[in-house]
Write an enzyme that holds these catalytic residues in place. Structure first.
Site, short mmCIF file in Angstrom:
data_model
loop_
_atom_site.label_atom_id
_atom_site.label_comp_id
_atom_site.label_asym_id
_atom_site.label_seq_id
_atom_site.Cartn_x
_atom_site.Cartn_y
_atom_site.Cartn_z
CB CYS A 33 -0.93 -0.05 1.40
SG CYS A 33 -1.86 1.36 1.47
CB CYS A 68 0.30 2.10 4.08
SG CYS A 68 -1.54 1.47 3.96
#
Length: 324
Positions: free
Chosen positions: A73, A76
């Site tokens: 991700c 993230c």
């Protein structure tokens, strides 16, 4: 969330999850994580086995903010360093618990993770809705402030950030003069403790009743007023099918109730400005009873935040301009 009285928005009873995690933890007898001692670590990695101890139990004395992420991700990787920086700055006022969703699929399912990065908080064993996506540091800092305010309102004694002792000493007399609850100040009303206990066991009706009893004695009590407004918000939002609510609002822009439901959801997940702007738009587009319905709901949402909150001031000013 909000620099203010925020609360247990979207509170979820974690009792069942706690019991399951505890059984699993006892069976696995997992060794302690390497690094700082569990009681002192500011940033910890949490698994399905350690969730009960490191999140649910710890949250009864210290707010725990959960960062749900995955290696693949990209956003993230933008958000996690921001959270870690703020955790270090807080010096133990709250704990950052990082959860790799790929490595902990059952926990991810229990938390209803649909998109990452996802950030939520846990206070007193109750889950608090947070936000999705890599928000800017300023907005993350504001949301964390709201989490800490919620913890304090539920009676949690937060430690001062590292290096803040002098500031705390300088402000002690000011706090005492202002009547803020503290070691040397007046005791908190019993209603606050009753409301907190009710929230911890997932009894929203009991929490509402505790706040209502306090307001019957002290109608101007700002904590009880805000607490009751927040409990009522939780009750409303928990009854919504959120995906359907958003579809209805998109398909029926003139439906005041549909727009109000989405405004509830937005404010419950920290999208304060979006919630206010949505209802301001309804006030702008409608007239008569519909306009008054939107106005009343918007003013009710103002009660969730302190009167001097800048977002409330801005929205009140906009509402006045539309009405007068």
């Amino acid at each position: 969330m909000q620099p203010r009285d925020f609360s247990l928005y979207g509170a979820v009873d974690l009792g069942a999850r706690q019991a399951a995690a505890q059984r699993k933890q006892q069976a696995a007898q997992s060794p302690s994580q390497p690094g700082a001692p569990a009681g002192h670590a500011l940033v910890i990695d949490v698994t399905e086995e350690t969730f009960n101890t490191d999140v649910v139990e710890r949250s009864r004395t210290t707010p725990v903010i959960m960062d749900l992420w995955a290696e693949w991700c990209g956003p993230c990787k933008q958000l996690s360093p921001v959270l870690e920086k703020l955790a270090a700055e807080a010096g133990g006022q709250w704990i950052l618990a990082k959860v790799d969703v790929d490595a902990n699929p059952q926990l991810s399912a229990a938390l209803q993770v649909q998109s990452i990065p996802m950030v939520v908080a846990v206070i007193g064993g109750q889950l608090v809705d947070g936000f999705l996506g890599a928000m800017p540091e300023g907005q993350v800092r504001q949301w964390i402030g709201q989490v800490l305010a919620a913890a304090e309102k539920m009676g949690m004694q937060l430690s001062a950030p590292a290096g803040a002792a002098e500031d705390e000493q300088d402000g002690a007399q000011t706090d005492a003069d202002a009547g803020f609850p503290g070691d040397a100040g007046p005791e908190l009303p019993v209603a606050y403790a009753d409301a907190r206990a009710a929230m911890e066991r997932g009894d929203l009706d009991g929490a509402a009743q505790a706040f209502e009893q306090e307001l019957a004695v002290n109608p101007a009590d700002p904590v009880a007023k805000t607490g009751l407004a927040q409990v009522n918000l939780i009750r409303r939002v928990s009854s919504y099918d959120q995906a359907k609510a958003r579809r209805d609002a998109a398909e029926h822009p003139g439906d005041v109730e549909a727009q109000a439901r989405v405004a509830d959801i937005d404010i419950a997940t920290g999208r304060i400005e979006e919630a206010f702007n949505r209802l301001l738009g309804v006030v702008r587009r409608t007239s008569g009873e519909e306009r008054d319905q939107a106005r009343v709901h918007l003013v009710g949402l103002f009660e969730l935040l302190p009167p001097n909150d800048p977002q409330v001031k801005k929205a009140r000013s906009a509402l006045s301009a539309l009405l007068f």
